[in-house]
Design a protein around this motif. Structure first.
Motif, PDB file in Angstrom:
ATOM      1  N   ASP A   1     -10.192  11.891  -4.203  1.00 12.39           N
ATOM      2  CA  ASP A   1      -9.542  11.690  -2.900  1.00 12.39           C
ATOM      3  C   ASP A   1      -8.042  11.962  -3.019  1.00 12.39           C
ATOM      4  O   ASP A   1      -7.213  11.048  -2.992  1.00 12.39           O
ATOM      5  CB  ASP A   1      -9.795  10.261  -2.407  1.00 12.39           C
ATOM      6  N   THR A   2      -7.691  13.235  -3.170  1.00 11.27           N
ATOM      7  CA  THR A   2      -6.291  13.638  -3.305  1.00 11.27           C
ATOM      8  C   THR A   2      -5.893  14.522  -2.133  1.00 11.27           C
ATOM      9  O   THR A   2      -6.648  15.409  -1.732  1.00 11.27           O
ATOM     10  CB  THR A   2      -6.058  14.393  -4.630  1.00 11.27           C
ATOM     11  N   LEU A   3      -4.712  14.258  -1.585  1.00 14.48           N
ATOM     12  CA  LEU A   3      -4.167  15.034  -0.480  1.00 14.48           C
ATOM     13  C   LEU A   3      -2.852  15.669  -0.923  1.00 14.48           C
ATOM     14  O   LEU A   3      -1.965  14.986  -1.453  1.00 14.48           O
ATOM     15  CB  LEU A   3      -3.917  14.137   0.733  1.00 14.48           C
TER      16      LEU A   3
ATOM     17  N   GLN B   1      -1.753  10.806  -2.758  1.00 11.10           N
ATOM     18  CA  GLN B   1      -1.031  11.814  -1.975  1.00 11.10           C
ATOM     19  C   GLN B   1       0.062  12.430  -2.849  1.00 11.10           C
ATOM     20  O   GLN B   1       0.830  11.705  -3.485  1.00 11.10           O
ATOM     21  CB  GLN B   1      -0.409  11.191  -0.730  1.00 11.10           C
TER      22      GLN B   1
ATOM     23  N   ASP C   1       0.828  -1.207   0.000  1.00 12.07           N
ATOM     24  CA  ASP C   1       0.000   0.000   0.000  1.00 12.07           C
ATOM     25  C   ASP C   1       0.864   1.260   0.000  1.00 12.07           C
ATOM     26  O   ASP C   1       0.366   2.362   0.263  1.00 12.07           O
ATOM     27  CB  ASP C   1      -0.920   0.025   1.229  1.00 12.07           C
TER      28      ASP C   1
ATOM     29  N   ASN D   1      -7.886  18.723   0.135  1.00  9.40           N
ATOM     30  CA  ASN D   1      -7.311  18.326   1.413  1.00  9.40           C
ATOM     31  C   ASN D   1      -5.822  18.661   1.417  1.00  9.40           C
ATOM     32  O   ASN D   1      -5.104  18.321   0.467  1.00  9.40           O
ATOM     33  CB  ASN D   1      -7.500  16.831   1.658  1.00  9.40           C
TER      34      ASN D   1
ATOM     35  N   LYS E   1      -5.059   0.727  -3.328  1.00 11.97           N
ATOM     36  CA  LYS E   1      -5.831   1.607  -2.453  1.00 11.97           C
ATOM     37  C   LYS E   1      -5.210   2.992  -2.365  1.00 11.97           C
ATOM     38  O   LYS E   1      -5.918   3.999  -2.308  1.00 11.97           O
ATOM     39  CB  LYS E   1      -5.914   1.001  -1.042  1.00 11.97           C
ATOM     40  N   TYR E   2      -3.873   3.030  -2.328  1.00 10.48           N
ATOM     41  CA  TYR E   2      -3.164   4.284  -2.121  1.00 10.48           C
ATOM     42  C   TYR E   2      -2.049   4.436  -3.150  1.00 10.48           C
ATOM     43  O   TYR E   2      -1.503   3.455  -3.657  1.00 10.48           O
ATOM     44  CB  TYR E   2      -2.548   4.332  -0.721  1.00 10.48           C
TER      45      TYR E   2
ATOM     46  N   CYS F   1       1.305   7.462  -4.037  1.00 14.86           N
ATOM     47  CA  CYS F   1       1.977   8.708  -3.704  1.00 14.86           C
ATOM     48  C   CYS F   1       2.762   9.198  -4.914  1.00 14.86           C
ATOM     49  O   CYS F   1       3.367   8.396  -5.642  1.00 14.86           O
ATOM     50  CB  CYS F   1       2.914   8.496  -2.508  1.00 14.86           C
TER      51      CYS F   1
ATOM     52  N   ASN G   1     -10.970   6.096  -7.997  1.00 22.15           N
ATOM     53  CA  ASN G   1     -11.307   6.060  -6.568  1.00 22.15           C
ATOM     54  C   ASN G   1     -10.092   5.892  -5.666  1.00 22.15           C
ATOM     55  O   ASN G   1     -10.231   5.670  -4.468  1.00 22.15           O
ATOM     56  CB  ASN G   1     -12.303   4.929  -6.307  1.00 22.15           C
ATOM     57  N   ILE G   2      -8.900   5.997  -6.232  1.00 23.18           N
ATOM     58  CA  ILE G   2      -7.694   5.808  -5.442  1.00 23.18           C
ATOM     59  C   ILE G   2      -7.481   6.971  -4.475  1.00 23.18           C
ATOM     60  O   ILE G   2      -7.899   8.111  -4.739  1.00 23.18           O
ATOM     61  CB  ILE G   2      -6.467   5.660  -6.378  1.00 23.18           C
ATOM     62  N   ALA G   3      -6.852   6.693  -3.336  1.00 18.45           N
ATOM     63  CA  ALA G   3      -6.423   7.748  -2.415  1.00 18.45           C
ATOM     64  C   ALA G   3      -5.022   8.175  -2.835  1.00 18.45           C
ATOM     65  O   ALA G   3      -4.062   7.415  -2.695  1.00 18.45           O
ATOM     66  CB  ALA G   3      -6.430   7.235  -0.978  1.00 18.45           C
TER      67      ALA G   3
END
Length: 371
Positions: free
Chosen positions: A196-198, A172, A95, A237, A139-140, A142, A168-170
């Protein structure tokens, strides 16, 4: 990055391959970085092996360690250089996958863990090749560098591909935030990225002069703040990251006050222990301070923000070095491939939730003990 070096035969330049298993060897089927085609791989005999010689293969790498080969799984993606260096770029069972887009950065932080290279290289096309070869949705993910937004069009191309393939991926994005001071670019980044981006952006002081001194680039503080405000206007975010150094540890409370009064909208504030690698190791006397020496300053800053209902965390600091008041804020934040524990940690009851220490660091904090 997990890496190993063997003896290459029949390879030229940089190649990106996807790992499959067969015939007792690790086969890498795929394409060079210049030709991306994720389907219908040829059955050319491309292999990675620990054997000293293997006469039947057309091209591949021999003399790799068994430990390295055993760490690879079906679907992992590696880069293979003609000098025999093999780098793992993607692990299907992790992950913590990261797309490294460029060596270049428009800041030059004195405690940056990146190795400062004389020749700048960009890896946007490599990232695109990786995304072409990945099948399962992680799921994630970077994005990092250097400064990943340096070549804006290439950065947006990578973002668009991520959004189209993994909506739908998170995601970063590790960035110094300065390029987002351009509102049009910030807007394009938001429109091109998954929902869902940080954005993780460093602010090292509430004092513009001190922040700019730490990043060795005048005007950086103002650009980063404008970038943060633009992203906030676009309802993104944002995580503020503060790496604690000898330069700013006495200023942690002021940083906390600055964030509370000016950016209480941020998703999270993260205070971070230092990785003494790259520029940080080169400037060790200037930047290193033992965590036990700044703990009271850290506690004051963290509790100030927490008392005001802001989301605050502590990264990269072993559980045993934190005061009782701070332990609940600690995160196991160091990536698995560069996390390690000392011998004294062997029987520690908190090892499963502890960040451990950086195996890449030349300095290990004093005072680490078993709990």
């Amino acid at each position: 990055m997990i890496t190993d070096k063997g003896k290459a035969e029949g390879l030229q330049g940089l190649n990106i391959f996807k790992i499959t298993r067969g015939n007792g060897y690790l086969n890498f089927f795929g394409n060079s970085i210049n030709v991306v085609d994720s389907g219908n791989f040829s059955l050319a005999k491309n292999i990675l092996t620990s054997q000293k010689s293997c006469k039947w293969f057309q091209k591949g790498v021999t003399d790799l360690s068994e430990k390295f080969l055993n760490s690879l799984s079906e679907g992992d993606i590696v880069s293979v250089l003609e000098n025999g260096v093999v780098n793992v770029l993607w692990q299907c069972n992790s992950d913590e996958n990261l797309l490294f887009l460029t060596d270049y950065c428009n800041s030059h932080c004195i405690m940056c863990p990146q190795t400062q290279l004389p020749n700048i290289a960009h890896y946007y096309q490599q990232a695109i090749c990786i995304l072409e070869l990945v099948k399962d949705t992680p799921k994630y993910l970077c994005i990092s560098g250097g400064e990943p937004t340096f070549l804006k069009n290439e950065y947006l191309t990578v973002l668009s591909m991520i959004k189209n393939k993994f909506p739908n991926i998170a995601l970063q994005i590790l960035t110094n935030g300065k390029n987002f001071a351009d509102f049009a670019f910030a807007k394009n980044s938001v429109l091109t990225s998954p929902v869902d981006t940080l954005y993780a952006i460093p602010i090292y002081s509430g004092n513009p002069e001190l922040h700019d001194e730490i990043v060795c680039s005048k005007g950086s503080f103002n650009k980063a703040i404008y970038g943060i405000l633009n992203l906030y206007r676009l309802q993104q975010n944002i995580e503020i990251r503060i790496v604690i150094t000898k330069k700013n540890y006495r200023d942690l409370s002021n940083i906390a006050h600055f964030i509370y009064w000016n950016m209480p909208f941020v998703f999270r504030i993260a205070f971070m222990g230092m990785e003494t690698h790259g520029a940080a190791s080169d400037n060790l006397k200037e930047v290193w301070i033992e965590p036990v020496e700044y703990m009271k300053y850290l506690q004051e800053a963290v509790l100030f923000l927490n008392d005001r209902m802001l989301n605050v965390s502590i990264y990269n600091l072993p559980h045993c070095l934190l005061s009782n008041e701070l332990k609940n804020f600690a995160q196991a934040s160091i990536s698995e491939w560069k996390k390690s524990f000392l011998y004294v940690c062997k029987n520690c009851s908190k090892a499963s939730i502890c960040s451990g220490v950086f195996s890449t660091s030349i300095n290990i904090p004093k005072g680490i003990h078993s709990i």
